[in-house]
Write a protein that holds these residues in place. Structure first.
Motif, mmCIF file in Angstrom:
data_model
loop_
_atom_site.group_PDB
_atom_site.id
_atom_site.type_symbol
_atom_site.label_atom_id
_atom_site.label_comp_id
_atom_site.label_asym_id
_atom_site.label_seq_id
_atom_site.Cartn_x
_atom_site.Cartn_y
_atom_site.Cartn_z
ATOM 1 N N HIS A 281 0.832 -1.210 0.000
ATOM 2 C CA HIS A 281 0.000 0.000 0.000
ATOM 3 C C HIS A 281 0.867 1.260 0.000
ATOM 4 O O HIS A 281 0.568 2.235 0.707
ATOM 5 C CB HIS A 281 -0.937 -0.001 1.209
ATOM 6 C CG HIS A 281 -1.746 -1.244 1.328
ATOM 7 N ND1 HIS A 281 -2.795 -1.544 0.495
ATOM 8 C CD2 HIS A 281 -1.637 -2.311 2.188
ATOM 9 C CE1 HIS A 281 -3.313 -2.717 0.830
ATOM 10 N NE2 HIS A 281 -2.623 -3.207 1.836
ATOM 11 N N CYS A 282 1.940 1.233 -0.784
ATOM 12 C CA CYS A 282 2.875 2.363 -0.777
ATOM 13 C C CYS A 282 2.264 3.580 -1.472
ATOM 14 O O CYS A 282 1.470 3.450 -2.410
ATOM 15 C CB CYS A 282 4.190 1.966 -1.434
ATOM 16 S SG CYS A 282 4.031 1.170 -3.036
ATOM 17 N N ASP A 283 2.634 4.743 -1.010
ATOM 18 C CA ASP A 283 2.170 6.003 -1.577
ATOM 19 C C ASP A 283 3.058 6.339 -2.782
ATOM 20 O O ASP A 283 4.274 6.553 -2.626
ATOM 21 C CB ASP A 283 2.265 7.108 -0.527
ATOM 22 C CG ASP A 283 1.659 8.426 -0.995
ATOM 23 O OD1 ASP A 283 1.492 8.608 -2.226
ATOM 24 O OD2 ASP A 283 1.362 9.274 -0.138
ATOM 25 N N VAL A 284 2.450 6.395 -3.956
ATOM 26 C CA VAL A 284 3.255 6.621 -5.160
ATOM 27 C C VAL A 284 3.952 7.978 -5.129
ATOM 28 O O VAL A 284 4.982 8.160 -5.798
ATOM 29 C CB VAL A 284 2.398 6.486 -6.440
ATOM 30 C CG1 VAL A 284 1.855 5.075 -6.576
ATOM 31 C CG2 VAL A 284 1.285 7.509 -6.476
ATOM 32 N N ASN A 285 3.437 8.908 -4.343
ATOM 33 C CA ASN A 285 4.066 10.228 -4.246
ATOM 34 C C ASN A 285 5.370 10.192 -3.456
ATOM 35 O O ASN A 285 6.149 11.149 -3.509
ATOM 36 C CB ASN A 285 3.102 11.227 -3.598
ATOM 37 C CG ASN A 285 1.865 11.455 -4.448
ATOM 38 O OD1 ASN A 285 1.966 11.726 -5.639
ATOM 39 N ND2 ASN A 285 0.695 11.333 -3.835
ATOM 40 N N ASP A 286 5.611 9.103 -2.725
ATOM 41 C CA ASP A 286 6.817 8.983 -1.907
ATOM 42 C C ASP A 286 7.860 8.061 -2.539
ATOM 43 O O ASP A 286 8.815 7.653 -1.866
ATOM 44 C CB ASP A 286 6.457 8.451 -0.509
ATOM 45 C CG ASP A 286 5.725 9.501 0.316
ATOM 46 O OD1 ASP A 286 5.920 10.699 0.049
ATOM 47 O OD2 ASP A 286 4.947 9.119 1.213
ATOM 48 N N THR A 345 6.616 11.990 -13.925
ATOM 49 C CA THR A 345 7.460 12.088 -12.720
ATOM 50 C C THR A 345 7.937 10.712 -12.288
ATOM 51 O O THR A 345 9.115 10.513 -11.967
ATOM 52 C CB THR A 345 6.686 12.765 -11.583
ATOM 53 O OG1 THR A 345 6.359 14.106 -11.964
ATOM 54 C CG2 THR A 345 7.521 12.803 -10.302
ATOM 55 N N LEU A 346 7.038 9.734 -12.296
ATOM 56 C CA LEU A 346 7.430 8.368 -11.938
ATOM 57 C C LEU A 346 8.418 7.794 -12.941
ATOM 58 O O LEU A 346 9.394 7.130 -12.571
ATOM 59 C CB LEU A 346 6.193 7.483 -11.850
ATOM 60 C CG LEU A 346 5.283 7.693 -10.642
ATOM 61 C CD1 LEU A 346 3.993 6.890 -10.794
ATOM 62 C CD2 LEU A 346 5.999 7.295 -9.350
ATOM 63 N N MET A 347 8.202 8.062 -14.209
ATOM 64 C CA MET A 347 9.103 7.532 -15.235
ATOM 65 C C MET A 347 10.509 8.113 -15.108
ATOM 66 O O MET A 347 11.504 7.445 -15.430
ATOM 67 C CB MET A 347 8.527 7.792 -16.625
ATOM 68 C CG MET A 347 7.265 6.994 -16.920
ATOM 69 S SD MET A 347 6.579 7.326 -18.562
ATOM 70 C CE MET A 347 7.837 6.582 -19.600
ATOM 71 N N SER A 348 10.598 9.337 -14.645
ATOM 72 C CA SER A 348 11.915 9.958 -14.471
ATOM 73 C C SER A 348 12.719 9.297 -13.356
ATOM 74 O O SER A 348 13.934 9.504 -13.263
ATOM 75 C CB SER A 348 11.748 11.454 -14.175
ATOM 76 O OG SER A 348 11.230 11.665 -12.868
ATOM 77 N N LYS A 349 12.072 8.485 -12.541
ATOM 78 C CA LYS A 349 12.743 7.817 -11.421
ATOM 79 C C LYS A 349 13.097 6.362 -11.731
ATOM 80 O O LYS A 349 13.499 5.610 -10.846
ATOM 81 C CB LYS A 349 11.848 7.871 -10.178
ATOM 82 C CG LYS A 349 11.508 9.293 -9.735
ATOM 83 C CD LYS A 349 10.523 9.308 -8.586
ATOM 84 C CE LYS A 349 10.188 10.743 -8.179
ATOM 85 N NZ LYS A 349 9.220 10.805 -7.046
ATOM 86 N N MET A 350 12.960 5.969 -12.989
ATOM 87 C CA MET A 350 13.144 4.568 -13.361
ATOM 88 C C MET A 350 14.540 4.279 -13.883
ATOM 89 O O MET A 350 15.197 5.131 -14.483
ATOM 90 C CB MET A 350 12.117 4.175 -14.433
ATOM 91 C CG MET A 350 10.693 4.162 -13.952
ATOM 92 S SD MET A 350 9.528 3.783 -15.302
ATOM 93 C CE MET A 350 7.991 3.695 -14.372
ATOM 94 N N ASN A 375 11.206 7.301 -0.372
ATOM 95 C CA ASN A 375 11.983 8.445 0.101
ATOM 96 C C ASN A 375 12.588 8.212 1.479
ATOM 97 O O ASN A 375 13.642 8.777 1.809
ATOM 98 C CB ASN A 375 11.115 9.709 0.133
ATOM 99 C CG ASN A 375 10.849 10.246 -1.261
ATOM 100 O OD1 ASN A 375 11.689 10.133 -2.148
ATOM 101 N ND2 ASN A 375 9.667 10.835 -1.458
ATOM 102 N N ASP A 376 11.952 7.379 2.294
ATOM 103 C CA ASP A 376 12.490 7.099 3.628
ATOM 104 C C ASP A 376 13.523 5.966 3.621
ATOM 105 O O ASP A 376 13.994 5.542 4.680
ATOM 106 C CB ASP A 376 11.365 6.771 4.612
ATOM 107 C CG ASP A 376 10.591 5.502 4.245
ATOM 108 O OD1 ASP A 376 10.974 4.819 3.268
ATOM 109 O OD2 ASP A 376 9.598 5.198 4.942
#
Length: 445
Positions: A281-286, A345-350, A375-376
Motif C-alpha cells: 500500500h505504498c504512496d506513489v508520491n513517496d 514524474t514516476l518515469m523519471s525515477k526509473m 523516500n524514507d
C-alpha cells in the motif's frame, strides 16, 4: 511448382480444404470465438488512434469502393482496402492477442482479411469461422517456420499472409498448384519489417499487421488470376513436423490475451506494480526510485518520456507508471495520458536491469520484477510476475474476455451497442450471413 510438391504438400492442402470449425475440439471452438470478440474489440477501440485515421484516409483515396465494412467510417471498400484499414485499427493500441511461440499477433492481421472475404462472398457465420480457423493455424505455423529458417525476429506482417491465402483456399477451393503459388506469393510479398528496430525506435509500423492483411488478400487474388510465386516454406523439410500436427494439435491452444494497451513484454511490469501496491500500500508520491528487472528484449524498450501513443505502447516504463497512477493501462491512458505529469514524474525515477534468470524463461514466459525505493529508504521488492491471460498462466475465459471487451469498446460505442455487438459476435456461427453481425449497429463512430 509441381516438382516441389510432395506428400506433405498434399497433406497440408487436404487440411486447408477440409478443416471446419464444428469439427474442431470444443475448447478450440471456444478459443476461436474469444479471438473474434477480442479482435473486433481491438479494432473498434483502435479506430480512435491516429494511425487508424491515417490508414483510412489512404485506403479511401487509393482503393476501390466495395462490399466490405471499414470500422470507424460509413463508406465501404473492396476487400483489399477494408483489410488494410481494419488491420491498422486492430493493432493501433497494441491490445490485440498474441501467440506465445511466435512472438506475433496473428489474429489482428488475419481477422480483418477473412471478415472482408466473408462480406465480399456473403459467407455464413459458420463458413467465416471455418476460414478463420484455417488461416490462424496456417499463419501461426508459417511464423514458426519463418523464425526457424530465417532467424531474425520478423514482424507479423511477414508471415500472416500465408494464413490469409489458406483461408481463401478453404472457401474458394483452389486447385493444389494455385494454392501453393498463392502461399509463395504471400511469402514473397511479406513485409521484411525488422521487429527489434521497431522496439528500439517505436513507430506506427509496429508489427506490420495492416500490411499483412492487405498483402495476404492481394496474394490470393493474384494467384486466382494465374500469378505465380516462389516455392513456399511449407515445401521445406523443416515444415513436415508442423504439417503432421494439423488437425491434431491446434496452435490456437497457445494463444494469449492482453488486458493492457501495450507491448506484451511490458505487461509483467504493470502486474509487478500491482503486486507491490496490493502488498505494501505504498504512496506513489513517496517513491524515490523504480528499478525494472527483466529480459533483454523488454529492457530494450524505452522508459523515457513518450511523445505519442506509439511511444507509450512500446515503453517498458509507461505501463508501470500508468498502473501506479490509474490502476489501468487502457485506451484512455495510451491515447490521452502519455504526457500526464504524475506518470512522467514516476518515469523519471526509473532505471532498468537485465535479469539472466528471467531471460532464460523468454519467450515461453515474459516475466518482470520491480524494486521500489521510497523516500524514507524502504525498499519493496515484487515477485517475478507473469502477465495474466497467457495460455499457461491464468488464461482468459469468456468472462475475462467480455470484461476487457466492454471496458475497451463502451467508451467508443456506448453500453447498449457494445453489449449488442458482443452478443452478435459470440453467436456468429448461427448467422446465415456473417456480415449481419453488424446490422442495426452504427460502427462508424
Amino acid at each position: 511448382m509441381k516438382e516441389y510438391l510432395n506428400k506433405h504438400s498434399e497433406q497440408l492442402y487436404e487440411y486447408v480444404l477440409n478443416e471446419r470449425f464444428l469439427k474442431a475440439p470444443q475448447h478450440i471452438q471456444a478459443m476461436l470465438k474469444r479471438i473474434v470478440v477480442d479482435t473486433f474489440g481491438a479494432i473498434i477501440a483502435g479506430t480512435e488512434a491516429p494511425v487508424s485515421r491515417i490508414t483510412r484516409e489512404v485506403a479511401n483515396a487509393q482503393y476501390a469502393p466495395g462490399k466490405c465494412t471499414v470500422l470507424g467510417q460509413r463508406g465501404k471498400l473492396a476487400m483489399v482496402g477494408a483489410a488494410f484499414a481494419n488491420g491498422a485499427s486492430a493493432n493501433a493500441l497494441d491490445c490485440d492477442d498474441g501467440n506465445r511461440p511466435t512472438k506475433g499477433h496473428c489474429s489482428a492481421s488475419i481477422l480483418p482479411a477473412i471478415f472482408a472475404l466473408a462480406e465480399d462472398m456473403q459467407l455464413s457465420g459458420e463458413r467465416f469461422l471455418d476460414a478463420l480457423l484455417v488461416a490462424y493455424e496456417i499463419g501461426i505455423r508459417a511464423s514458426v517456420l519463418v523464425h526457424k529458417l530465417r532467424p531474425d525476429y520478423h514482424s507479423t506482417g511477414s508471415w500472416s499472409g500465408l494464413g490469409i491465402v489458406a483461408g481463401h483456399c478453404n472457401i474458394k477451393k483452389y486447385d493444389m498448384e494455385t494454392f501453393f503459388h498463392a502461399l509463395g506469393i504471400a511469402e514473397g510479398w511479406g513485409a521484411y519489417s525488422p521487429m527489434m528496430r521497431g522496439v528500439d525506435y517505436p513507430n506506427m509500423l509496429k508489427d506490420a499487421i495492416s500490411w499483412g492483411s492487405m498483402s495476404g488478400t492481394v496474394s490470393a487474388l493474384m494467384a486466382e488470376k494465374g500469378h505465380t510465386g516462389i516455392p513456399p516454406l511449407f515445401t521445406f523439410k523443416e515444415a513436415e513436423p508442423e504439417i503432421d500436427t494439423l488437425g491434431k494439435k491446434y496452435r490456437a491452444e497457445q494463444n494469449y490475451f492482453k488486458p493492457f494497451c501495450a507491448c506484451r513484454w511490458t505487461h509483467a511490469g504493470a502486474y509487478a506494480a500491482k503486486n507491490l501496491l496490493d502488498k505494501y500500500h505504498c504512496d506513489v508520491n513517496d517513491i524515490a526510485e523504480i528499478k525494472i528487472c527483466s529480459f533483454e528484449e523488454a529492457i530494450r524498450l524505452p522508459y523515457s518520456e513518450p511523445s505519442n501513443t506509439e511511444n507509450a505502447q512500446y515503453n517498458i516504463g509507461f505501463p508501470i507508471a500508468s498502473y501506479l497512477v490509474y490502476g489501468q493501462v487502457g485506451p484512455r491512458q495510451v491515447l490521452n495520458e502519455f504526457r500526464n505529469e504524475k506518470i512522467l514524474t514516476l518515469m523519471s525515477k526509473m532505471k532498468v536491469e537485465h535479469d539472466p534468470e528471467l531471460q532464460a524463461l523468454f519467450p515461453t514466459t515474459s516475466k518482470t520484477r520491480l524494486e521500489i525505493t521510497m523516500n524514507d529508504g524502504a525498499v519493496y521488492k515484487s515477485e517475478a510476475m507473469q502477465p495474466e491471460g497467457d495460455y499457461n498462466y491464468k488464461p482468459f475465459d469468456d468472462v475475462s474476455i467480455k470484461e476487457k471487451y466492454m471496458r475497451f469498446v463502451s467508451p467508443v460505442l456506448g453500453e447498449a451497442k457494445t453489449e449488442a455487438f458482443y452478443e452478435n459476435v459470440m453467436n456468429i456461427e448461427k448467422f446465415s450471413a456473417a456480415a449481419d453481425i453488424l446490422k442495426g449497429l452504427d460502427l462508424s463512430n
